[in-house]
Design an enzyme around this catalytic site. Structure first.
Site, PDB file in Angstrom:
ATOM      1  N   ASP A   1       0.834  -1.210   0.000  1.00 54.46           N
ATOM      2  CA  ASP A   1       0.000   0.000   0.000  1.00 54.46           C
ATOM      3  C   ASP A   1       0.872   1.266   0.000  1.00 54.46           C
ATOM      4  O   ASP A   1       1.698   1.459   0.898  1.00 54.46           O
ATOM      5  CB  ASP A   1      -0.875  -0.084   1.270  1.00 54.46           C
TER       6      ASP A   1
ATOM      7  N   ASP B   1     -10.484   4.243  -1.259  1.00 52.81           N
ATOM      8  CA  ASP B   1     -11.099   3.251  -0.374  1.00 52.81           C
ATOM      9  C   ASP B   1     -12.619   3.211  -0.502  1.00 52.81           C
ATOM     10  O   ASP B   1     -13.285   4.250  -0.519  1.00 52.81           O
ATOM     11  CB  ASP B   1     -10.747   3.565   1.093  1.00 52.81           C
TER      12      ASP B   1
HETATM   13  C1  GLA Z   1      -5.359   2.339   2.809  1.00 53.63           C
HETATM   14  C2  GLA Z   1      -5.909   1.207   1.946  1.00 53.63           C
HETATM   15  C3  GLA Z   1      -6.934   0.439   2.755  1.00 53.63           C
HETATM   16  C4  GLA Z   1      -6.296  -0.111   4.016  1.00 53.63           C
HETATM   17  C5  GLA Z   1      -5.668   1.020   4.824  1.00 53.63           C
HETATM   18  C6  GLA Z   1      -4.852   0.487   5.982  1.00 53.63           C
HETATM   19  O1  GLA Z   1      -6.322   3.293   3.108  1.00 53.63           O
HETATM   20  O2  GLA Z   1      -6.452   1.708   0.767  1.00 53.63           O
HETATM   21  O3  GLA Z   1      -7.482  -0.613   1.970  1.00 53.63           O
HETATM   22  O4  GLA Z   1      -5.327  -1.057   3.658  1.00 53.63           O
HETATM   23  O5  GLA Z   1      -4.814   1.824   4.016  1.00 53.63           O
HETATM   24  O6  GLA Z   1      -4.206   1.498   6.678  1.00 53.63           O
END
Ligand code: GLA
Length: 505
Positions: free
Chosen positions: A270, A330
């Site tokens: 990520d 997200d």
């Molecule tokens: C980002 C990702 C999420 C999750 C969070 C964890 O926002 O897009 O899917 O993994 O980080 O901190």
């Protein structure tokens, strides 16, 4: 003698510290790096650093979180009090910070519209506080060979949507147990993925450590494997993850080896924390670095890229070793978020293929923010999109209705079809959308969606689908509808779907 000397030295040091403190307090200079450390409850801390530079009554500086550094505006100092803001007053969402300095502590009150004030205590930190490690130049690009995994979109469960930072070893074990008991595993959901917040720091040799929520990752992997499931984990190319935990920066090969030694089968990687050191254009190189590192371990590890669909990732995700890549920010557990994301995936369609999938984010089915009708639409749309199916709910307490949505094998078969083609939008007429997905054996999946607020009629002619007379089955009512008629019409509730499979006769 030694004792006396050290006592004397101690006194001298104390004396100079006191006199320094007195001088600083007298000057009331807030210049410095002020550190707030909030315990995460797992032995780790989340740090925020306020970098303050006082010049007379003017204050400049920035607020540093693990994954961002934001300069502030309108900074002023008045005696022991100071104030600054995250944005000008014209921004209705700005945060105003009011601070009071007392020696080596400052109390900072965050004032945000619509939220209760939050009071933080910061301590004067060292000059290194909040500073980044040196930037390591990104590697030169080269194609990473296909790892041969994920010939159909990965299926499983991920902790983030439901548990956020509250995931731990016991919860993961209980979820794995539940997936066996409730039929999720047998329906194809095999990856049990721990998202962010498992990490601690590193030991002296650079090896990543787990925090106290995960006392023994190898033992957890063994447990999950013993259930006929696979274990996934999470990290970042940056020094920090999105939640401010330890990332893989500069330790890509170490971490890949550690994951392999633990028995990890899936990595979600990520971007967040890399953004302070790298530009978006560096993304392919940094993702390639971990792609190479995973490959070098020799262990089959599904590689999931999470950089929110920036830089047209669907065009290079496969080349850097990615098996799937997020195409969006997200998802949230509401109709607006899910439908906006789901119906916005058409253009990425041509880039999906066996081993390499577009990922419109994890499922929210069963998290309570949508109706069962909306969750059926969520499942249908994700299946048509050949999207990874990663349940994001608490599978220990799932209702029969939610379970029947997640484990509808006829819908799962659309997602997992061996042809590996992503569905596309065929037609949009106001709130009505018709999406189709070509399937193996010249069959076709057809989703008729009503995005509107009231029940409405959807209609389609068989020539538009090129399926005249094809054997038609409704995948939610599990009923055969006979040959596809010359004109097919169906009433669809608000936010609902009719999902059909049409096969040649
Ligand atoms: C980002 C990702 C999420 C999750 C969070 C964890 O926002 O897009 O899917 O993994 O980080 O901190």
């Amino acid at each position: 003698m030694t004792q006396t000397l050290s006592r004397t030295l101690g006194l001298v040091c104390l004396a100079s510290f006191v006199s320094l403190a007195v001088i600083e307090t007298a000057a009331s200079d807030v210049t410095g790096r002020w550190v707030v450390r909030v315990p995460n409850g797992d032995g780790t801390f989340r740090e925020t650093v306020f970098v303050l530079n006082q010049s007379g009554s003017t204050l400049t500086g920035s607020v540093i979180n693990p994954s961002s550094e934001q300069p502030f505006v309108e900074g002023t100092v008045d005696g022991d009090a100071f104030t600054f803001a995250s944005a000008p007053a014209s921004n209705p969402r700005r945060t105003v910070y009011r601070g009071v300095i007392k020696g080596d502590d400052v109390t900072i009150t965050l004032i945000r519209p619509g939220r209760p004030d939050q009071v933080l205590t910061a301590r004067r930190g060292p000059d290194t506080a909040g500073r980044l490690p040196e930037r390591i130049p990104p590697p030169v690009l080269h194609p990473v060979p296909d790892n041969g995994l994920a010939r159909t979109p990965p299926m499983g469960w991920n902790s983030w949507n439901r548990f956020r930072g509250n995931v731990d070893d016991a919860t993961v074990r209980a979820i794995a147990d539940a997936m066996v008991a409730n039929g999720m595993r047998d329906a194809g959901y095999v990856y049990v993925n721990i998202d962010d917040t498992w990490e601690a720091g590193r030991d002296a040799s650079g090896r990543i450590l787990t925090n106290r929520k995960f006392p023994d990752m190898k033992a957890l992997a063994d447990y999950v494997h013993g259930k006929g499931l696979k274990l996934g984990i999470y990290s970042s190319p940056g020094p920090f993850t999105c939640a401010g935990y330890e990332g893989s920066y500069g330790h890509e090969a170490d971490d890949a080896r550690t994951y392999a030694a633990w028995g990890i089968d899936y990595l979600k990687y990520d971007w967040c924390g890399a953004a302070r050191l790298y530009a978006d254009t560096d993304m392919p190189a940094l993702y390639q670095k971990m792609g190479d590192a995973l490959r070098a371990t020799g262990r089959p590890i599904v590689y999931s890229l999470c950089q929110y669909g920036r830089q047209d990732v669907w065009k290079w995700g496969a080349d850097v070793g990615g098996n799937l890549w997020r195409t969006t920010g997200d998802i949230a557990d509401n109709w607006e978020s899910m439908s906006r994301i789901g119906f916005n995936q058409d253009e990425h369609g041509p880039f999906a293929k066996p081993g390499h999938w577009n990922d419109p984010d994890m499922l929210e089915i069963g998290n309570g923010g949508m109706t069962d009708t909306e969750y059926r639409t969520h499942m249908s749309l994700w299946a048509l999109l050949a999207a990874p199916l990663l349940a994001g709910n608490d599978l220990r307490s799932v209702t029969p209705e939610i379970l029947s949505i997640l484990t509808n094998r006829e819908v799962i078969a659309i997602d997992q079809d061996s042809l590996g083609r992503q569905g596309r939008r065929l037609k949009k007429d106001g709130d009505m959308e018709i999406w189709t997905k070509p399937l193996a054996g010249d069959a076709l999946a057809v989703g008729l969606f009503n995005r509107g607020a009231t029940t409405a009629q959807a209609a389609i002619r068989c020539e538009d689908l090129q399926v005249c007379n094809g054997q038609t089955r409704d995948l939610w009512t599990h009923s055969d509808l006979g040959p596809f008629p010359s004109s097919y019409a169906v009433s669809i509730p608000s936010h609902g779907v009719t999902l059909l499979r049409v096969a040649p006769r």
